[in-house]
Design an enzyme around this catalytic site. Structure first.
Site, PDB file in Angstrom:
ATOM      1  N   HIS A 410      -5.559  -1.784   3.778  1.00  0.00           N
ATOM      2  CA  HIS A 410      -5.867  -1.948   2.366  1.00  0.00           C
ATOM      3  C   HIS A 410      -7.337  -2.401   2.134  1.00  0.00           C
ATOM      4  O   HIS A 410      -7.836  -1.507   1.292  1.00  0.00           O
ATOM      5  CB  HIS A 410      -5.029  -3.435   1.868  1.00  0.00           C
ATOM      6  CG  HIS A 410      -5.330  -3.798   0.587  1.00  0.00           C
ATOM      7  ND1 HIS A 410      -6.267  -4.591   0.216  1.00  0.00           N
ATOM      8  CD2 HIS A 410      -4.753  -3.490  -0.686  1.00  0.00           C
ATOM      9  CE1 HIS A 410      -6.521  -5.050  -1.189  1.00  0.00           C
ATOM     10  NE2 HIS A 410      -5.462  -4.106  -1.648  1.00  0.00           N
ATOM     11  N   ARG A 512      -2.680   5.900  -7.674  1.00  0.00           N
ATOM     12  CA  ARG A 512      -1.854   4.567  -7.183  1.00  0.00           C
ATOM     13  C   ARG A 512      -1.756   3.933  -8.286  1.00  0.00           C
ATOM     14  O   ARG A 512      -2.546   3.220  -8.925  1.00  0.00           O
ATOM     15  CB  ARG A 512      -2.401   3.965  -5.731  1.00  0.00           C
ATOM     16  CG  ARG A 512      -2.378   4.865  -4.590  1.00  0.00           C
ATOM     17  CD  ARG A 512      -2.801   3.854  -3.406  1.00  0.00           C
ATOM     18  NE  ARG A 512      -2.728   4.438  -2.104  1.00  0.00           N
ATOM     19  CZ  ARG A 512      -3.710   5.014  -1.449  1.00  0.00           C
ATOM     20  NH1 ARG A 512      -4.817   5.237  -2.170  1.00  0.00           N
ATOM     21  NH2 ARG A 512      -3.703   5.864  -0.278  1.00  0.00           N
ATOM     22  N   ARG A 560       1.622   8.460  -9.244  1.00  0.00           N
ATOM     23  CA  ARG A 560       2.769   8.172  -8.283  1.00  0.00           C
ATOM     24  C   ARG A 560       3.466   6.768  -8.830  1.00  0.00           C
ATOM     25  O   ARG A 560       2.935   5.912  -8.973  1.00  0.00           O
ATOM     26  CB  ARG A 560       1.894   7.830  -6.923  1.00  0.00           C
ATOM     27  CG  ARG A 560       2.993   7.663  -5.827  1.00  0.00           C
ATOM     28  CD  ARG A 560       2.413   7.645  -4.438  1.00  0.00           C
ATOM     29  NE  ARG A 560       1.732   6.267  -4.287  1.00  0.00           N
ATOM     30  CZ  ARG A 560       1.457   5.945  -3.081  1.00  0.00           C
ATOM     31  NH1 ARG A 560       1.055   6.838  -2.196  1.00  0.00           N
ATOM     32  NH2 ARG A 560       0.899   4.762  -2.856  1.00  0.00           N
ATOM     33  N   GLU A 661       5.498  12.415   3.541  1.00  0.00           N
ATOM     34  CA  GLU A 661       4.866  11.230   4.355  1.00  0.00           C
ATOM     35  C   GLU A 661       5.979  10.894   5.413  1.00  0.00           C
ATOM     36  O   GLU A 661       5.729  10.408   6.447  1.00  0.00           O
ATOM     37  CB  GLU A 661       4.239  10.285   3.645  1.00  0.00           C
ATOM     38  CG  GLU A 661       4.846   9.632   2.558  1.00  0.00           C
ATOM     39  CD  GLU A 661       4.449   8.748   1.892  1.00  0.00           C
ATOM     40  OE1 GLU A 661       3.255   8.220   2.070  1.00  0.00           O
ATOM     41  OE2 GLU A 661       4.951   8.057   0.730  1.00  0.00           O
ATOM     42  N   GLY A 682       1.303  12.822   2.560  1.00  0.00           N
ATOM     43  CA  GLY A 682       0.743  11.349   2.672  1.00  0.00           C
ATOM     44  C   GLY A 682       0.376  11.198   4.230  1.00  0.00           C
ATOM     45  O   GLY A 682       1.299  10.883   5.041  1.00  0.00           O
ATOM     46  N   SER A 683      -1.141  11.592   4.503  1.00  0.00           N
ATOM     47  CA  SER A 683      -1.145  11.891   6.134  1.00  0.00           C
ATOM     48  C   SER A 683      -1.127  10.275   6.810  1.00  0.00           C
ATOM     49  O   SER A 683      -1.074  10.162   8.011  1.00  0.00           O
ATOM     50  CB  SER A 683      -2.477  12.423   6.254  1.00  0.00           C
ATOM     51  OG  SER A 683      -3.312  11.914   5.643  1.00  0.00           O
ATOM     52  N   ASN A 684      -1.388   9.275   6.020  1.00  0.00           N
ATOM     53  CA  ASN A 684      -1.509   7.992   6.679  1.00  0.00           C
ATOM     54  C   ASN A 684      -0.103   7.730   7.035  1.00  0.00           C
ATOM     55  O   ASN A 684       0.027   7.218   8.226  1.00  0.00           O
ATOM     56  CB  ASN A 684      -1.688   6.889   5.427  1.00  0.00           C
ATOM     57  CG  ASN A 684      -3.143   7.166   4.863  1.00  0.00           C
ATOM     58  OD1 ASN A 684      -3.712   8.229   5.404  1.00  0.00           O
ATOM     59  ND2 ASN A 684      -3.192   6.595   3.485  1.00  0.00           N
ATOM     60  N   CYS A 734      -3.092  13.915  -0.146  1.00  0.00           N
ATOM     61  CA  CYS A 734      -3.709  12.673  -0.687  1.00  0.00           C
ATOM     62  C   CYS A 734      -3.937  11.602   0.175  1.00  0.00           C
ATOM     63  O   CYS A 734      -4.520  10.350  -0.046  1.00  0.00           O
ATOM     64  CB  CYS A 734      -3.022  12.358  -1.851  1.00  0.00           C
ATOM     65  SG  CYS A 734      -1.234  11.540  -1.565  1.00  0.00           S
TER      66      CYS A 734
HETATM   67  C1  PEP Z   1      -0.240   8.134   2.681  1.00  0.00           C
HETATM   68  O1  PEP Z   1       0.691   7.588   3.262  1.00  0.00           O
HETATM   69  O2  PEP Z   1      -1.126   8.977   3.128  1.00  0.00           O
HETATM   70  C2  PEP Z   1      -0.672   7.814   1.242  1.00  0.00           C
HETATM   71  C3  PEP Z   1      -1.604   8.688   0.644  1.00  0.00           C
HETATM   72  O3  PEP Z   1       0.143   6.648   0.703  1.00  0.00           O
HETATM   73  P1  PEP Z   1      -0.170   5.154   0.988  1.00  0.00           P
HETATM   74  O4  PEP Z   1      -1.559   5.084   1.716  1.00  0.00           O
HETATM   75  O5  PEP Z   1      -0.595   4.459  -0.405  1.00  0.00           O
HETATM   76  O6  PEP Z   1       0.840   4.814   1.647  1.00  0.00           O
HETATM   77 MG    MG Z   2       2.036   6.613   1.990  1.00  0.00          MG
END
Ligand code: PEP
Ligand code: MG
Length: 784
Positions: A410, A512, A560, A661, A682-684, A734
């Site tokens: 965060h 977001r 989103r 993701e 959503g690469s995270n 993203c």
């Molecule tokens: C992600 O998962 O890459 C993404 C963009 O979403 P968040 O970081 O909000 O989970």
């Molecule tokens: Mg995500």
């Protein structure tokens, strides 16, 4: 008589050109001439002007032939035939002689057989088209015997299919456009890079920052290496900081292959040797000062150092553009202040550089947000980890340091968006740093120092709008390369769009909405329904989205739907009543699974109503939607049905995307591609779920497990792009990866991704990186 008139001014030495000679020499030629006019060393050369092109056309009687081909054939066939016509026509002998003797003169000046770069230089009428159509042909390392042929090839590129199409739609007569060609000595680049006439991380205008690496400039410009960095104080021309990086590769020209090649330096002593001498750096700084003085604004300059020539004749400027990112206001303020070097400073803690920049201020060590009462604007927040409740504090902080968290935590995401320097995952900042202590956060390197190194800066954010007000958006965009891959920006906080609106992005690729809910609405949607105030949710959400959609209209905004986890929903006012305590919220009731559950469905309907309100009542048809954390086909179909019941249906101007993701979406990409318009990676989360690594685990993060560049993650992304395209869906990304790793952007561009959405601070660098990759791909294709 006519021929004589045409041959006059057909060739002009670069030194004879000035910036108002675009008609004759094209944009590139005219700008190089302008640099020479105040003694800036550019690689020597000449321009084959638009007059020469007209002469060539007239001599071969091509105008009527081109005209009839254009009238009779479709653009693709016309392009092929006209290009062929130009390439097979003869350059008038006197013009050919003039070109070759200019080349010989250049060779004489340089003292040996010279290789040249042959580049198109579009004239005024065609400049916009030239960048649009990628009509920026450049042939490198051209020898005398190839020169005439390459000039014809550059001329022929005026008739690329896309260029013809573009002119048709704009009503421009293709037989009337002209082109100039720049011929310049190739710099045999020993070292090259970029320099800025202000500090790119802080906007401090007292310094020139030089980034340098071995070989051709592409390594630095394309972000392929971490360059050496030299900081020079303008007033004294003294080097105040020098950082030698481990440079893992260089690009060099291979004369046998007649192509540039990548040389691996990772095991070579060259990797850790500084790539530029002090004397060269100071010479560059002098040139930078002159350029800044001439253009009267901060500049971003590309340079190269030739291996064959002697100092100072080996130091060349290749290109100079205005740097538009930092406000002059902030820079002027800092000019009055003293800055000391970071050498000899005590390091307090180190961590992950999550959001670049540098700031000094008073540290406020706060463990509970409820105790943040005396936090003042400009203080530095030091805490364990942030969550949405901290955002109001983060907004007034000049920097943020946390114990926990990785690069997608965060704290990292919010600070990047706010443009505040942040270091995360220090493990012990809250223990080592004392409340009230004066500290400096160097978030470009991930180090917190004791004491004040730079003055507290009121506004750490780039102020694009303010710096260049009065310039139209089209003009602004023309300062940056046009890319075939769209460059989008991620944004969650509606009120900061005004700061970033003039950045060169093509839309918002991820909006977001969690920020609007936690900061504007503050109440849990189900609670608002319970107390009979559902409209409060709909109206505020609609207002937040509309604020962004209006500011960037007609560029699209991909909104989103909510992706809070249960622990985050619980924190909203009234949330505890509706939210269970989950053991593992990251893998719990989030994303689409909420929308289709009987408990949350009424709240999801409010989210949809807000979007409908923005599109239909406010007329903002540039608003599209995206579903987060999609796991299965059945749940998505059910959610799409609810959306339809609320009056929103996929259509030509209403695109519906889903996040890719959860790996199941990629495994079944063909199935999903049939029911939506696009995917956004959503690469995270994808890295987390592909590798089984909690994205916020500092232990695994430090051990290097959490890495979006892992081959398994990359292969998934590539597979998604292939399958999505096969079934007619687009693919974007993203997640943080391309904002942080330029090599991921390169990988995705090569895999054919349609758009890349990055954090505000990465928009300009990503656009440049993507443009250079696209050109490289075209060159590679041509060579094959
Ligand atoms: C992600 O998962 O890459 C993404 C963009 O979403 P968040 O970081 O909000 O989970
Ligand atoms: Mg995500």
């Amino acid at each position: 008589m006519i021929v004589e008139a045409l041959l006059k001014d057909a060739i002009l030495d670069i030194t004879k050109l000035r910036k108002d000679m675009i008609e004759l020499a094209g944009g590139k030629g005219a700008n190089l001439g302008e640099l020479v006019s105040f003694d800036i060393r550019v690689p020597p050369g000449f321009v084959i002007t638009s007059k020469a092109y007209s002469y060539f056309i007239a001599y071969n009687n091509l105008e009527s032939k081109i005209k009839s081909i254009l009238e009779e054939k479709d653009s693709a066939t016309a392009s092929e035939e006209i290009k062929q016509l130009i390439i097979s026509s003869q350059v008038p002998p006197d013009l050919e002689n003039a070109i070759l003797s200019s080349y010989d003169e250049l060779a004489k000046k340089v003292g040996k057989e010279v290789l040249v770069a042959v580049r198109s230089s579009a004239t005024a009428e065609d400049i916009e088209n030239a960048s649009f159509a990628g009509q920026q042909d450049t042939y490198l390392n051209v020898s005398r015997s190839e020169l005439i042929q390459k000039v014809k090839e550059v001329w022929a590129s005026l008739f690329n299919e896309r260029a013809i199409e573009y002119r048709k739609t704009k009503g421009i007569d293709s037989t009337k456009v002209e082109m100039a060609v720049v011929v310049q000595k190739m710099v045999n680049s020993r070292s090259a890079g970029v320099m800025f006439t202000l500090h790119p991380a802080t906007g401090d205008s007292r310094y020139i920052v030089i980034e340098s690496s071995w070989g051709l400039g592409e390594a630095v410009v394309g972000g392929k290496v971490t360059p050496d960095e030299i900081v020079i104080e303008k007033s004294t021309l003294r080097i105040v900081e020098k950082r030698v990086s481990h440079k893992i590769l260089k690009y060099v020209y291979n004369p046998q292959k007649k192509a540039n090649e990548e040389v691996d330096l990772s095991n070579s002593p060259e990797a850790d040797k500084i790539s530029i001498s002090d004397e060269e750096a100071i010479e560059l700084a002098k040139l930078a000062l002159k350029i800044e003085e001439h253009y009267k604004r901060p500049m971003d300059i590309e340079w190269a150092i030739d291996a064959d020539l002697k100092f100072p004749d080996n130091v060349f400027i290749v290109q100079a553009r205005p740097e538009t990112f930092w406000s002059s206001k902030k820079a002027t303020k800092e000019e009055k202040e003293e800055v000391t070097s970071v050498e000899n400073r005590k390091v307090l803690v180190k961590g992950l550089a999550a959001s670049p920049g540098i700031a000094s201020g008073i540290a406020r060590v706060i463990l509970d947000v409820k105790e943040a009462g005396n936090f003042k604007k400009g203080d530095i927040l030091v805490t364990r980890m942030t969550d949405p409740d901290w955002v109001p504090i983060m907004k007034i902080a000049s920097a943020i340091v946390t114990d926990e968290g990785g690069i997608t935590s965060h704290a990292a995401i919010v600070s990047r968006e706010l443009g505040i320097p942040a270091i995360v995952g220090t493990k012990e900042a809250t223990k080592v740093i004392k409340d009230g202590q004066e500290i400096t956060v160097d978030a470009t390197r991930g180090i917190v120092y004791e004491g004040k190194i730079v003055e507290e800066v009121e506004e750490q954010k780039p102020q694009v709008t303010q710096g260049i007000s009065g310039i139209s958006r089209d003009t602004l965009m023309s300062l940056y390369p046009i890319t075939a891959t769209k460059i989008y920006m991620n944004l969650g906080q509606p009120d900061i769009i005004d700061k970033y609106v003039d950045l060169p992005f093509d839309g918002i690729g991820l909006m977001r909405i969690e920020f609007i809910v936690s900061e504007w609405i503050k109440y849990h949607p189900l609670y608002l329904i319970k107390i009979g105030k559902p409209e409060e949710f709909v109206n505020k959400l609609a207002d937040g989205v509309a604020r962004v959609a209006t500011a960037i209209y007609p560029r699209p905004v991909v909104v989103r739907f909510s992706d809070f986890k249960t622990n985050e929903y619980r924190r909203l006012i009234g949330g505890e009543e509706f939210e269970p305590e989950e053991r593992n919220p990251m893998l719990g009731w989030r994303g689409v699974s909420r929308y289709v559950s009987p408990q949350y469905e009424p709240a999801f309907r409010l989210e949809v109503r807000a979007i409908r309100k923005v599109r239909e009542e406010m007329g903002l048809k540039n608003v599209w939607v995206m579903f987060p954390f999609v796991r299965t086909e059945w749940e998505l179909k059910k959610a799409l049905k609810i959306m339809e019941e609320e009056g929103l249906q996929r259509s030509k101007d209403f695109k519906v995307w889903i996040m890719a993701e959860v790996p199941s979406v990629i495994v079944l990409a063909d199935v999903f591609a049939k029911i939506i318009d696009g995917f956004s990676i959503g690469s995270n989360d994808l890295a987390q779920l592909t590798l089984g690594v909690d994205r916020d685990s500092e232990i695994l993060g430090r051990m290097g497990y959490y890495d979006e560049r892992d081959p398994a993650v990359l292969r998934s992304m590539k597979k998604l792009i292939r399958i999505a395209h096969k079934y007619g869906a687009t693919v974007s990304i993203c997640g943080q990866a391309p904002s942080v790793y330029p090599e991921v952007a390169e990988f995705l561009v090569r895999a054919g991704i349609d758009s890349i959405s990055v954090n505000p601070d990465a928009v300009i660098s990503t656009r440049r990186n993507v443009a250079s990759i696209e050109q490289k791909i075209m060159l590679e294709k041509l060579r094959k």
